[in-house]
Design a protein around this motif. Structure first.
Motif, mmCIF file in Angstrom:
data_model
loop_
_atom_site.group_PDB
_atom_site.id
_atom_site.type_symbol
_atom_site.label_atom_id
_atom_site.label_comp_id
_atom_site.label_asym_id
_atom_site.label_seq_id
_atom_site.Cartn_x
_atom_site.Cartn_y
_atom_site.Cartn_z
ATOM 1 N N ALA A 148 -8.524 -3.134 -7.876
ATOM 2 C CA ALA A 148 -6.935 -3.031 -7.808
ATOM 3 C C ALA A 148 -6.434 -4.244 -7.613
ATOM 4 O O ALA A 148 -5.511 -4.648 -8.375
ATOM 5 C CB ALA A 148 -6.521 -2.054 -6.850
ATOM 6 N N GLU A 159 -7.006 -2.946 -0.379
ATOM 7 C CA GLU A 159 -8.327 -2.828 0.245
ATOM 8 C C GLU A 159 -9.243 -2.864 -1.135
ATOM 9 O O GLU A 159 -10.611 -3.008 -0.529
ATOM 10 C CB GLU A 159 -8.712 -1.967 1.222
ATOM 11 C CG GLU A 159 -7.592 -2.092 2.382
ATOM 12 C CD GLU A 159 -7.860 -1.351 3.555
ATOM 13 O OE1 GLU A 159 -8.909 -1.216 4.180
ATOM 14 O OE2 GLU A 159 -6.942 -0.272 3.782
ATOM 15 N N ASP A 160 -8.833 -2.584 -2.198
ATOM 16 C CA ASP A 160 -9.900 -2.199 -3.457
ATOM 17 C C ASP A 160 -9.983 -3.592 -4.236
ATOM 18 O O ASP A 160 -8.948 -3.851 -4.703
ATOM 19 C CB ASP A 160 -9.367 -1.077 -4.209
ATOM 20 C CG ASP A 160 -10.428 -0.894 -5.300
ATOM 21 O OD1 ASP A 160 -11.190 -0.209 -5.168
ATOM 22 O OD2 ASP A 160 -9.790 -1.081 -6.379
ATOM 23 N N GLN A 163 0.736 -1.215 -0.194
ATOM 24 C CA GLN A 163 -0.001 -0.078 -0.046
ATOM 25 C C GLN A 163 0.916 1.354 0.094
ATOM 26 O O GLN A 163 0.424 2.174 -0.452
ATOM 27 C CB GLN A 163 -0.863 0.034 1.218
ATOM 28 C CG GLN A 163 -1.736 -1.209 1.335
ATOM 29 C CD GLN A 163 -3.255 -0.952 1.533
ATOM 30 O OE1 GLN A 163 -3.965 -1.003 0.575
ATOM 31 N NE2 GLN A 163 -3.630 -0.563 2.827
ATOM 32 N N ARG A 164 1.895 1.141 0.492
ATOM 33 C CA ARG A 164 2.950 2.271 0.658
ATOM 34 C C ARG A 164 3.904 2.139 -0.457
ATOM 35 O O ARG A 164 3.806 1.182 -1.345
ATOM 36 C CB ARG A 164 3.688 2.395 1.848
ATOM 37 C CG ARG A 164 2.988 2.352 3.256
ATOM 38 C CD ARG A 164 3.869 2.012 4.447
ATOM 39 N NE ARG A 164 4.378 0.563 4.212
ATOM 40 C CZ ARG A 164 5.158 -0.111 5.166
ATOM 41 N NH1 ARG A 164 5.379 0.612 6.423
ATOM 42 N NH2 ARG A 164 5.443 -1.338 5.172
ATOM 43 N N GLN A 204 2.851 -0.281 -6.406
ATOM 44 C CA GLN A 204 2.054 0.079 -5.222
ATOM 45 C C GLN A 204 0.598 0.353 -5.713
ATOM 46 O O GLN A 204 0.223 0.596 -6.888
ATOM 47 C CB GLN A 204 2.578 1.683 -5.057
ATOM 48 C CG GLN A 204 1.713 2.696 -3.649
ATOM 49 C CD GLN A 204 1.913 3.871 -3.623
ATOM 50 O OE1 GLN A 204 2.597 4.441 -4.768
ATOM 51 N NE2 GLN A 204 1.685 4.428 -2.653
ATOM 52 N N ALA A 205 -0.268 -0.246 -4.591
ATOM 53 C CA ALA A 205 -1.597 -0.333 -4.980
ATOM 54 C C ALA A 205 -2.532 -0.390 -3.689
ATOM 55 O O ALA A 205 -2.086 -0.543 -2.526
ATOM 56 C CB ALA A 205 -1.879 -1.669 -5.756
ATOM 57 N N ASP A 206 -3.797 -0.046 -3.923
ATOM 58 C CA ASP A 206 -4.570 0.016 -2.791
ATOM 59 C C ASP A 206 -5.134 -1.476 -2.531
ATOM 60 O O ASP A 206 -5.940 -2.064 -3.386
ATOM 61 C CB ASP A 206 -5.983 0.824 -3.173
ATOM 62 C CG ASP A 206 -6.961 0.799 -1.982
ATOM 63 O OD1 ASP A 206 -6.850 0.273 -0.972
ATOM 64 O OD2 ASP A 206 -7.997 1.654 -2.326
#
Length: 354
Positions: A53, A49-50, A32-33, A45-47
């Motif tokens: 994504a 929680e989505d 996430q970071r 880098q990715a979200d």
């Protein structure tokens, strides 16, 4: 299964990804970071929680290893399940595991949570000892991740996820006692034991048994898991969580504890598994007792908790990829053969570092 995406690039996730790469897997890392760019595999880098994504991130992959906090794993497992991918994680959280077990009922890939140290490696060892008896009356599993040179009354350093540790100290613990499946309170059933002359205490904590109560109910009369700490730790933690009511503020409790006792590099992981039963009509006891310390991997010293956790899940992935484990459905850690585990490239670390 050659293309693996590793989610969560902390110490454990990064090392697991490196070990997978060395073992011949095509690895992609994600966090996430903003992740490090000096790693021997591509990173994104990715979200995490989505769902959309995650789906994009998983495109073209064969398997997913989640090294994320437990509360994110159901979402990750659901996306992996929908895409028919193999799924692995390190969670000790019981409700998370139950949810993934439900998903596994309709999965076309292997769903394998709890592949870390405890649950995970300790269950593989426990099952191996149980299998050495004609009838087994007890299996006691204890694991402690500790500083080699403790300071202060607590004698501890938070080399593991504070969220996970707080969960283990506060959630109820599943056991088999006298042939009955029970839930007991954490930080109880106190006992004293010694490893290499070092005095330790052990007490009940949540999640370490994984699914062993499912597997051995009706076969083994007594099974339990306890965490090992230096003497006096349990009493202080009971005071902190219950007398000061920090059990009602778990997130704050984790921050206080990690601020007071940050991670150390010189740690040790103690594993003490003992089983008793009958062999050819005679009562016997079998033990697996080891202290694992930091080792050098890829030119860098790795903490004991990082490499024991990472090596466990990577060895399981190696076994799955080589066809030594089921191709789909739910994987119980206690169904993994210990000898084959130690013969993998990564599982062999447990033999060379004792």
């Amino acid at each position: 299964m050659r293309k693996i995406v590793v989610l969560g690039l902390g110490k454990v996730g990064t090392l697991a990804a490196e070990l997978l790469s060395v073992a011949g897997f095509e690895v992609t890392g994600a966090d996430q970071r903003i992740p490090r760019r000096d790693l021997p595999f591509p990173v994104d880098q990715a979200d995490l929680e989505d769902g959309a994504a995650l789906s994009a991130l998983f495109e073209g992959k064969d398997g997913v290893l989640s090294c994320l906090p437990f509360h994110l794993n159901i979402g990750v497992a659901t996306v992996a399940h929908g895409l028919g991918l193999h799924y692995f994680d390190l969670t000790e959280d019981v409700p998370t595991t139950k949810a993934i077990q439900d998903l596994a009922g309709t999965s076309t890939g292997l769903m394998a949570p709890q592949c870390g140290l405890a649950p995970g490696f300790v269950g593989i060892v426990g099952a191996d000892l149980i299998g050495q008896f004609d009838t087994c009356r007890s299996c006691r599993m204890r694991v402690g991740a500790l500083p080699q040179n403790p300071t202060g009354l607590m004698g501890y350093a938070f080399n593991w996820s504070p969220e996970g540790v707080v969960n283990e100290y506060l959630n109820d613990c599943e056991v088999i006692e006298g042939g009955q499946r029970k839930w007991v309170s954490p930080m109880e059933w106190h006992e004293t034991l010694y490893i290499d002359g070092v005095k330790l205490e052990a007490f009940t904590t949540s999640g370490g048994l994984g699914t062993m109560c499912d597997t051995y109910l009706g076969q083994v009369e007594n099974i339990d898991y306890k965490t090992m700490r230096y003497p006096g730790h349990m009493q202080l933690m009971n005071f902190f969580f219950h007398e000061l009511l920090m059990r009602d503020q778990r997130e704050i409790a984790g921050k206080i504890l990690t601020h007071a006792k940050p991670p150390v590099e010189d740690d040790v992981v103690y594993v003490h598994v003992a089983a008793e039963g009958e062999i050819d009509g005679r009562l016997a006891r079998r033990e697996f007792v080891h202290g694992y310390r930091p080792i050098e991997i890829g030119g860098t010293m790795r903490t004991a908790i990082a490499w024991t956790t990472s090596a466990s899940v990577v060895a399981v992935i190696e076994m799955a990829a080589s066809g030594k484990l089921p191709a789909k459905g739910f994987l119980h850690q206690e169904h993994i053969p210990f000898e084959a585990f130690l013969k993998t490239r990564t599982g062999a670390l447990y033999k060379t570092s004792t």
